[in-house]
Design a protein around this motif. Structure first.
Motif, PDB file in Angstrom:
ATOM      1  N   ASP A  42       0.811  -1.218   0.000  1.00  0.00           N
ATOM      2  CA  ASP A  42       0.000   0.000   0.000  1.00  0.00           C
ATOM      3  C   ASP A  42       0.848   1.274   0.000  1.00  0.00           C
ATOM      4  N   SER A  43       2.160   1.143  -0.246  1.00  0.00           N
ATOM      5  CA  SER A  43       3.044   2.306  -0.238  1.00  0.00           C
ATOM      6  C   SER A  43       3.042   3.005  -1.596  1.00  0.00           C
ATOM      7  N   LYS A  44       3.584   4.214  -1.612  1.00  0.00           N
ATOM      8  CA  LYS A  44       3.659   4.986  -2.855  1.00  0.00           C
ATOM      9  C   LYS A  44       4.539   4.280  -3.879  1.00  0.00           C
ATOM     10  N   ALA A  45       5.581   3.604  -3.397  1.00  0.00           N
ATOM     11  CA  ALA A  45       6.503   2.895  -4.297  1.00  0.00           C
ATOM     12  C   ALA A  45       5.812   1.754  -5.036  1.00  0.00           C
ATOM     13  N   ALA A  46       4.692   1.274  -4.466  1.00  0.00           N
ATOM     14  CA  ALA A  46       3.968   0.149  -5.087  1.00  0.00           C
ATOM     15  C   ALA A  46       2.964   0.608  -6.141  1.00  0.00           C
ATOM     16  N   GLU A  47       2.813   1.909  -6.300  1.00  0.00           N
ATOM     17  CA  GLU A  47       1.866   2.427  -7.295  1.00  0.00           C
ATOM     18  C   GLU A  47       2.291   2.005  -8.695  1.00  0.00           C
ATOM     19  N   GLY A  48       1.358   1.443  -9.449  1.00  0.00           N
ATOM     20  CA  GLY A  48       1.653   0.985 -10.805  1.00  0.00           C
ATOM     21  C   GLY A  48       2.268  -0.395 -10.878  1.00  0.00           C
ATOM     22  N   MET A  49       2.563  -0.990  -9.717  1.00  0.00           N
ATOM     23  CA  MET A  49       3.149  -2.334  -9.697  1.00  0.00           C
ATOM     24  C   MET A  49       2.080  -3.363 -10.056  1.00  0.00           C
ATOM     25  N   SER A  50       2.435  -4.317 -10.891  1.00  0.00           N
ATOM     26  CA  SER A  50       1.487  -5.354 -11.297  1.00  0.00           C
ATOM     27  C   SER A  50       1.165  -6.271 -10.119  1.00  0.00           C
ATOM     28  N   GLN A  51       0.000  -6.894 -10.171  1.00  0.00           N
ATOM     29  CA  GLN A  51      -0.382  -7.831  -9.112  1.00  0.00           C
ATOM     30  C   GLN A  51       0.575  -9.011  -9.080  1.00  0.00           C
ATOM     31  N   HIS A  52       1.070  -9.377 -10.251  1.00  0.00           N
ATOM     32  CA  HIS A  52       2.041 -10.483 -10.357  1.00  0.00           C
ATOM     33  C   HIS A  52       3.300 -10.162  -9.553  1.00  0.00           C
ATOM     34  N   ASP A  53       3.786  -8.933  -9.681  1.00  0.00           N
ATOM     35  CA  ASP A  53       4.975  -8.524  -8.938  1.00  0.00           C
ATOM     36  C   ASP A  53       4.697  -8.446  -7.435  1.00  0.00           C
ATOM     37  N   LYS A  54       3.508  -7.952  -7.072  1.00  0.00           N
ATOM     38  CA  LYS A  54       3.148  -7.869  -5.650  1.00  0.00           C
ATOM     39  C   LYS A  54       3.125  -9.255  -5.022  1.00  0.00           C
ATOM     40  N   ASP A  55       2.544 -10.213  -5.759  1.00  0.00           N
ATOM     41  CA  ASP A  55       2.476 -11.584  -5.249  1.00  0.00           C
ATOM     42  C   ASP A  55       3.867 -12.199  -5.127  1.00  0.00           C
ATOM     43  N   LYS A  56       4.702 -11.916  -6.119  1.00  0.00           N
ATOM     44  CA  LYS A  56       6.062 -12.463  -6.113  1.00  0.00           C
ATOM     45  C   LYS A  56       6.879 -11.879  -4.959  1.00  0.00           C
ATOM     46  N   ARG A  57       6.717 -10.599  -4.718  1.00  0.00           N
ATOM     47  CA  ARG A  57       7.417  -9.947  -3.606  1.00  0.00           C
ATOM     48  C   ARG A  57       6.939 -10.494  -2.261  1.00  0.00           C
TER      49      ARG A  57
END
Length: 218
Positions: A42-57
């Protein structure tokens, strides 16, 4: 001459720096570095990040925290883990890329900055072959720098940067974990190899005898 009183804010900054310095002095596992590269969903750095990348992280963070519960694991100061590599990227390209981002924003040309990379390895499949007939990349690798500050600079400039690869798959860069037990075994092997080489050199010199400096008269 009157002494200038420090503001509460500046005193807090100095106290915090001092506390961090002490904390790092006793942190033999470098656990403070485990936070580098972590991005909250939910951080500003995560803006525009794909769901795939969020899950991988999220998955990578979970695996890292599980390993760090074991005291035999420590966070490397110089070795980076890099995920989301293009499938056709080679070690030479990854090494050049990491060096580029380690040198970035230093006010000098890349050729003048002495950034040394000891090792660069892309992890590959044992049973899958790519179009070139080579073991297929698993799309992650490890880059070991000589200096901590260069590894840190690379991580901070390259991690989550949408301009490095493609926006949907940003680089996931963090300090890699080292198994202390494996490092000890490796160190022993290196020490043994060094002693064996030294013994072999000494034996070769002894077998050759002392150099003959006499000059025969004709």
């Amino acid at each position: 001459v009157f002494a200038v009183k420090k503001s509460p804010g500046s005193r807090y900054v100095e106290e915090r720096k001092s506390a961090l310095k002490k904390e790092r002095a006793v942190d033999r596992r470098n656990l403070y570095l485990a936070k580098e590269g972590h991005i909250k969903p939910d951080s500003k750095a995560a803006e525009g990040m794909s769901q795939h990348d969020k899950d991988k992280r999220r998955k990578a963070e979970k695996e890292k925290q599980a390993k760090l519960k074991n005291p035999n694991y420590k966070v490397s100061e110089v070795r980076l883990s890099v995920r989301n590599l293009p499938i056709d990227m080679q070690e030479k390209q990854l090494k050049a890329l990491c060096r580029k981002y380690a040198c970035m924003d230093r006010g000098e040309s890349t050729s003048k900055i002495n950034v040394k990379i000891r090792q660069c390895k892309i992890v590959r499949s044992a049973d899958r072959i790519d179009k070139r007939g080579m073991p297929r990349s698993k799309r992650y690798g490890f880059v070991e720098f000589e200096k901590h500050e260069d590894a840190l600079a690379c991580l901070r400039r390259m991690n989550n940067n949408p301009d490095v690869f493609i926006k949907k798959e940003r680089p996931i860069v963090e300090f890699a974990l080292d198994d202390v037990r494996k490092l000890m075994v490796l160190k022993k092997h290196q020490l043994y190899a060094a002693k064996a080489a030294e013994a072999a050199t000494a034996a070769a010199e002894a077998a050759g005898g002392a150099p003959d400096d006499t000059i025969e008269e004709g």
